[in-house]
Design a protein around this motif. Structure first.
Motif, short mmCIF file in Angstrom:
data_model
loop_
_atom_site.label_atom_id
_atom_site.label_comp_id
_atom_site.label_asym_id
_atom_site.label_seq_id
_atom_site.Cartn_x
_atom_site.Cartn_y
_atom_site.Cartn_z
N HIS A 30 -3.26 3.50 6.95
CA HIS A 30 -4.07 2.30 7.12
C HIS A 30 -4.88 2.41 8.40
O HIS A 30 -4.33 2.53 9.48
CB HIS A 30 -3.19 1.05 7.16
N SER A 65 0.82 -1.20 0.00
CA SER A 65 0.00 0.00 0.00
C SER A 65 0.86 1.26 0.00
O SER A 65 1.79 1.40 0.78
CB SER A 65 -0.92 0.01 1.23
N LEU A 117 3.41 -1.60 4.16
CA LEU A 117 2.86 -0.24 4.19
C LEU A 117 3.99 0.72 3.86
O LEU A 117 4.92 0.89 4.65
CB LEU A 117 2.25 0.08 5.56
N SER A 125 1.60 5.69 2.94
CA SER A 125 0.33 5.01 3.17
C SER A 125 -0.31 5.35 4.50
O SER A 125 0.35 5.73 5.46
CB SER A 125 0.54 3.49 3.09
#
Lengths: 191, 125
Positions: free
Chosen positions: A93, A71, A87, A91
């Protein structure tokens, strides 16, 4: 240690089978076997047996079940990855992550619970000083007793996730998990 | 983006660390410090720090930790609050919750717990 850690193999954009551009908005379910890069807005569910890349411009609100997730963008929702989650620094999350291997870069934002199941913990035996390599037998009590507390703690979360995803047994190794998924009925053939 | 100095927080040299607690020492209780401590032994209790806490690869720490910066190569069980940064190196094992504005988890590290980070401005390009 170091054995079995998956190498992060993030293909260049040209090698990804499907690239969903940043002006596309999707609501619904997507299923794929190889690789998808999302750059737009997505809402719904993602079932994948391959690589899912969330681009830096992407905004994903989804329950994600994949092999590998990389991501760069914004994800809201729970993620189950049978191999690895990465990540990247751009990113964000928000949601829970369940995976055997995780890497979070400096700058990434992660708000949620991380659950990792893997036999790897037998490299950290319960003795104070793990220098003496303890030959851990497969049935060793050290191995079995290790990860119980977090298991129990996240039991409820897991159950919720399982209902949504209809997926694999929590403690399973990636291979078996993938096998289970292959037998799954293919509903939601939207695309 | 992230200033260079942030990354260098996780790169330290052992000789620069004020206190190094060797791996044959076992501590139970509370420790407080302002600069830097490297734990290589067994620790149980509470840690309050305004500086850098390094948990060595041989360390086994069961503690509630409040620090500015945490770099872990070892095993930590307990909740951590870091005002600056948490780095879980590839040999580390962390069971417990983490609260910090900046986190780095290296490939290979094990983290079981929740992570809470201050919401960052998210600008969609």
């Amino acid at each position: 240690m170091g054995n079995g850690i998956p190498i992060i193999d993030e293909p260049v954009e040209g090698k990804i089978v499907t690239v969903i551009a940043d002006d596309l908005e999707i609501k619904g379910t997507i299923r794929f076997k190889t690789s998808v890069m999302l750059k737009g807005v997505f809402e719904g569910e993602i079932f994948s047996e391959g690589l899912m890349v969330v681009g830096p411009t992407a905004k994903v609100t989804a329950t994600i079940s994949t092999k590998t997730l990389v991501s760069h963008g914004e994800i809201t929702g729970d993620v189950t990855a049978v191999q690895q989650v990465v990540l990247r620094e751009t990113s964000t999350h928000i949601g829970d992550i369940k995976t055997p291997y995780i890497m979070i870069e400096s700058g990434a934002v992660f708000n949620g619970t991380c659950t990792m199941d893997r036999g790897q913990t037998n490299t950290m035996p319960d003795t104070a000083f793990p220098e003496q390599p303890v030959p851990v037998e497969p049935s060793s009590p050290v191995e079995e007793g290790r990860e119980q507390p977090p298991e129990i703690r996240h039991e409820q979360k897991k159950r919720q996730l399982k209902e949504k995803v209809q997926a694999e047994e929590p403690a399973n190794v990636p291979e078996t998990a993938a096998e289970v998924k292959e037998g799954e009925p293919k509903h939601g053939d939207l695309f | 983006m992230i200033p260079e100095k942030k990354i260098s927080n996780s790169e330290y040299e052992e000789k620069d660390i004020t206190t190094v607690v060797a791996d044959d020492l076992e501590i139970k209780g509370t420790i407080k410090f302002k600069t830097s401590v490297m734990l290589k032994g067994v620790f149980e209790g509470e840690i309050f720090s305004e500086g850098l806490l390094v948990v060595g690869p041989t360390a086994k720490v069961t503690a509630t930790i409040s620090t500015k910066t945490l770099v872990s190569h070892g095993e930590i069980t307990g909740n951590v609050t870091a005002t600056d940064q948490v780095t879980l190196k590839n040999t580390s094992l962390h069971n417990g919750d983490i609260s910090t504005p900046n986190i780095i988890i290296e490939n290979g590290a094990v983290f079981n717990g929740s992570c809470a980070m201050r919401a960052k401005d998210i600008t969609v390009k």
